[in-house]
Design an enzyme around this catalytic site. Structure first.
Site, PDB file in Angstrom:
ATOM      1  N   SER A 117     -14.389  -4.709  -3.202  1.00 46.54           N
ATOM      2  CA  SER A 117     -14.211  -4.540  -4.641  1.00 46.54           C
ATOM      3  C   SER A 117     -15.350  -5.164  -5.417  1.00 46.54           C
ATOM      4  CB  SER A 117     -12.941  -5.254  -5.090  1.00 46.54           C
ATOM      5  OG  SER A 117     -11.866  -4.910  -4.293  1.00 46.54           O
ATOM      6  N   HIS A 138     -15.839   2.589  -2.495  1.00 43.37           N
ATOM      7  CA  HIS A 138     -14.768   1.827  -3.144  1.00 43.37           C
ATOM      8  C   HIS A 138     -13.696   2.772  -3.701  1.00 43.37           C
ATOM      9  CE1 HIS A 138     -13.616  -1.109  -6.622  1.00 43.37           C
ATOM     10  NE2 HIS A 138     -12.789  -1.226  -5.609  1.00 43.37           N
ATOM     11  N   GLU A 150     -15.965   4.955  -6.075  1.00 49.62           N
ATOM     12  CA  GLU A 150     -17.191   4.323  -6.578  1.00 49.62           C
ATOM     13  C   GLU A 150     -18.106   4.133  -5.364  1.00 49.62           C
ATOM     14  OE1 GLU A 150     -16.612   0.308  -8.107  1.00 49.62           O
ATOM     15  OE2 GLU A 150     -18.023   0.669  -9.732  1.00 49.62           O
ATOM     16  N   ASN A 188     -14.804  -2.977 -11.362  1.00 47.36           N
ATOM     17  CA  ASN A 188     -14.190  -4.296 -11.540  1.00 47.36           C
ATOM     18  C   ASN A 188     -14.932  -5.172 -12.541  1.00 47.36           C
ATOM     19  OD1 ASN A 188     -11.778  -4.282 -10.033  1.00 47.36           O
ATOM     20  ND2 ASN A 188     -13.040  -4.075  -8.197  1.00 47.36           N
TER      21      ASN A 188
HETATM   22  N1  3HC Z   1       1.376   7.925  -2.642  1.00 46.33           N
HETATM   23  C1  3HC Z   1       1.560   9.197  -3.039  1.00 46.33           C
HETATM   24  N2  3HC Z   1       1.868   9.555  -4.301  1.00 46.33           N
HETATM   25  C2  3HC Z   1       2.019   8.544  -5.185  1.00 46.33           C
HETATM   26  C3  3HC Z   1       1.858   7.200  -4.851  1.00 46.33           C
HETATM   27  C4  3HC Z   1       1.517   6.890  -3.513  1.00 46.33           C
HETATM   28  N3  3HC Z   1       1.323   5.641  -3.076  1.00 46.33           N
HETATM   29  N4  3HC Z   1       2.042   6.440  -5.963  1.00 46.33           N
HETATM   30  C5  3HC Z   1       2.322   7.301  -6.961  1.00 46.33           C
HETATM   31  N5  3HC Z   1       2.319   8.567  -6.488  1.00 46.33           N
HETATM   32  C6  3HC Z   1       2.510   9.788  -7.258  1.00 46.33           C
HETATM   33  C7  3HC Z   1       3.958  10.032  -7.611  1.00 46.33           C
HETATM   34  O1  3HC Z   1       4.620  10.777  -6.611  1.00 46.33           O
HETATM   35  C8  3HC Z   1       3.831  10.836  -8.899  1.00 46.33           C
HETATM   36  O2  3HC Z   1       3.495  12.176  -8.639  1.00 46.33           O
HETATM   37  P1  3HC Z   1       3.866  13.368  -9.704  1.00 46.33           P
HETATM   38  O3  3HC Z   1       3.334  12.921 -11.040  1.00 46.33           O
HETATM   39  O4  3HC Z   1       3.160  14.565  -9.159  1.00 46.33           O
HETATM   40  O5  3HC Z   1       5.350  13.436  -9.649  1.00 46.33           O
HETATM   41  C9  3HC Z   1       2.613  10.225  -9.565  1.00 46.33           C
HETATM   42  O6  3HC Z   1       1.849   9.610  -8.522  1.00 46.33           O
HETATM   43  C10 3HC Z   1       3.009   9.221 -10.587  1.00 46.33           C
HETATM   44  O7  3HC Z   1       3.832   8.239  -9.966  1.00 46.33           O
HETATM   45  P2  3HC Z   1       5.196   7.676 -10.588  1.00 46.33           P
HETATM   46  O8  3HC Z   1       5.855   8.723 -11.419  1.00 46.33           O
HETATM   47  O9  3HC Z   1       5.986   7.037  -9.505  1.00 46.33           O
HETATM   48  O10 3HC Z   1       4.767   6.457 -11.461  1.00 46.33           O
HETATM   49  P3  3HC Z   1       3.713   6.389 -12.599  1.00 46.33           P
HETATM   50  O11 3HC Z   1       3.696   7.610 -13.433  1.00 46.33           O
HETATM   51  O12 3HC Z   1       3.929   5.060 -13.198  1.00 46.33           O
HETATM   52  O13 3HC Z   1       2.318   6.365 -11.818  1.00 46.33           O
HETATM   53  C11 3HC Z   1       0.533   5.140 -10.912  1.00 46.33           C
HETATM   54  C12 3HC Z   1       2.042   5.396 -10.854  1.00 46.33           C
HETATM   55  C13 3HC Z   1      -0.216   6.375 -10.426  1.00 46.33           C
HETATM   56  C14 3HC Z   1       0.286   3.991  -9.972  1.00 46.33           C
HETATM   57  C15 3HC Z   1       0.153   4.833 -12.398  1.00 46.33           C
HETATM   58  O14 3HC Z   1       0.975   3.826 -12.904  1.00 46.33           O
HETATM   59  C16 3HC Z   1      -1.284   4.394 -12.540  1.00 46.33           C
HETATM   60  O15 3HC Z   1      -2.196   5.198 -12.588  1.00 46.33           O
HETATM   61  N6  3HC Z   1      -1.510   3.065 -12.649  1.00 46.33           N
HETATM   62  C17 3HC Z   1      -2.831   2.506 -12.788  1.00 46.33           C
HETATM   63  C18 3HC Z   1      -3.479   2.466 -11.439  1.00 46.33           C
HETATM   64  C19 3HC Z   1      -4.859   1.889 -11.510  1.00 46.33           C
HETATM   65  O16 3HC Z   1      -5.386   1.514 -12.539  1.00 46.33           O
HETATM   66  N7  3HC Z   1      -5.474   1.776 -10.320  1.00 46.33           N
HETATM   67  C20 3HC Z   1      -6.774   1.173 -10.188  1.00 46.33           C
HETATM   68  C21 3HC Z   1      -6.591  -0.253  -9.814  1.00 46.33           C
HETATM   69  S1  3HC Z   1      -8.125  -1.082  -9.651  1.00 46.33           S
HETATM   70  C22 3HC Z   1      -8.545  -0.817  -8.062  1.00 46.33           C
HETATM   71  O17 3HC Z   1      -7.859  -0.224  -7.278  1.00 46.33           O
HETATM   72  C23 3HC Z   1      -9.850  -1.407  -7.671  1.00 46.33           C
HETATM   73  C24 3HC Z   1      -9.704  -2.590  -6.790  1.00 46.33           C
HETATM   74  O18 3HC Z   1     -10.980  -2.962  -6.347  1.00 46.33           O
HETATM   75  C25 3HC Z   1      -9.053  -3.786  -7.457  1.00 46.33           C
END
Ligand code: 3HC
Length: 289
Positions: A117, A138, A150, A188
């Site tokens: 990250s 990433h 990334e 990040n």
């Molecule tokens: N596997 C498969 N599908 C998944 C899943 C998983 N692990 N998690 C969520 N989904 C799917 C769901 O089935 C749903 O699909 P649909 O819209 O087609 O029905 C869709 O994603 C949305 O999920 P939910 O309805 O359960 O819940 P949300 O609408 O709250 O979405 C989320 C969940 C996609 C995690 C959303 O909240 C989100 O985008 N959050 C922000 C995530 C983010 O910012 N990530 C980046 C983090 S930083 C990073 O990773 C970098 C690192 O270096 C720190």
């Protein structure tokens, strides 16, 4: 292609899943059978969700799982790799050790990618016998859902390695973005100060957890509030990234909030430990702070 993924945590499991779903053979490597079993269980759960949505059949779910083999021996897991992707814990000493070992264990032609990250790709590359073939790949969490990869070029990364990783990311249905190797890269560097600022706002009593998260969700149209997202990423990972940026740039701007430091020291790591800013032990999320 034969893809070796090192680390079966939330990122490693997600990376293994998307490659296997795209038809690649995946060797998933971790130090214990328990970690591998947890990783495979989370892949199965994610595939089940996709089946429920109707975009994957039961037969495709089974064949995706069948393309993943698990290994506790690093040499065994990487011996036939066309590409290795490391997704171990965000700890520089650990990553340097893994990459030094990969030099002798992975085929000489195989590029070595890291899902770090924030840690310097150039530094990781210098621990190997093939700095030109070392690159950052990433992925974002949750890997099966998030569009971005990334792609980070280290000082020595060659064009062929970069092109291969960009093309491969596109073939997974992702959008790769090429950036350069400075602490925290782009994702990040911009995300973590925002999460850290939300923790300072909580610590200083500007607002409660629910208030801060609601302001950012509804006010900025973010899918998750910053404290919920920090829990989701893992508070230990957030702290490790902030520390890499603080050390790399020497700016007070990246100083981790004392509340974050205390929570990590107390073992409150967010969703993965069952508690962070929210409590996850009942399956959902309840406020704890
Ligand atoms: N596997 C498969 N599908 C998944 C899943 C998983 N692990 N998690 C969520 N989904 C799917 C769901 O089935 C749903 O699909 P649909 O819209 O087609 O029905 C869709 O994603 C949305 O999920 P939910 O309805 O359960 O819940 P949300 O609408 O709250 O979405 C989320 C969940 C996609 C995690 C959303 O909240 C989100 O985008 N959050 C922000 C995530 C983010 O910012 N990530 C980046 C983090 S930083 C990073 O990773 C970098 C690192 O270096 C720190």
């Amino acid at each position: 292609m034969n893809i070796s993924v090192i680390g079966a945590g939330q990122m490693g499991a997600g990376i293994a899943q998307v490659f296997a779903a795209a038809g690649h053979q995946v060797s998933l490597v971790d130090i214990s059978q328990e970690s591998l079993a947890r990783g495979v269980k989370s892949i199965d759960g994610s595939l089940e969700r996709i089946v429920r949505k109707g975009s994957l059949t039961e037969a495709e779910r089974t064949s995706t799982l069948e393309r993943i083999t698990t290994h506790t021996d690093l040499g065994d897991g990487v011996k036939s790799a066309d590409l290795v992707i490391e997704a171990a814990t965000e700890n520089s000493e650990l990553k340097l050790k893994i990459f030094a070992q990969l030099s002798s264990l992975a085929p000489a032609a195989a590029p070595l990618a890291t899902n770090t990250s924030s840690i310097s790709i150039t530094r990781i590359a210098a621990a190997t016998d093939r700095p030109a073939k070392v690159i950052g790949m990433h992925f974002m969490n949750p890997v099966p859902v998030m569009q971005l990869v990334e792609v980070i070029r280290g000082y020595a990364t060659d064009d062929a390695t970069c092109k291969m990783v960009m093309d491969l990311s596109r073939s997974l249905g992702k959008t790769p973005v090429e950036v350069n190797d400075y602490p925290g890269f782009v994702a990040n560097r911009i995300l973590m100060p925002m999460l850290n600022e939300a923790m300072y706002a909580l610590w200083e009593g500007v607002g409660g957890v629910a208030e801060i998260d609601t302001v950012m969700k509804l006010g900025m149209a973010h899918p998750m509030g910053p404290l919920q997202l920090a829990d989701y990423i893992g508070l230990d990972t957030c702290l490790a990234i902030l520390n890499v940026m603080k050390e790399g740039f020497g700016r007070a701007h990246y100083q981790a909030c004392p509340l974050l430091v205390n929570m990590v020291t107390a073992g409150k790591l967010g969703r993965k430990s069952g508690e962070g800013f929210y409590n996850y032990s009942g399956g959902g999320k309840d406020l704890v702070v």
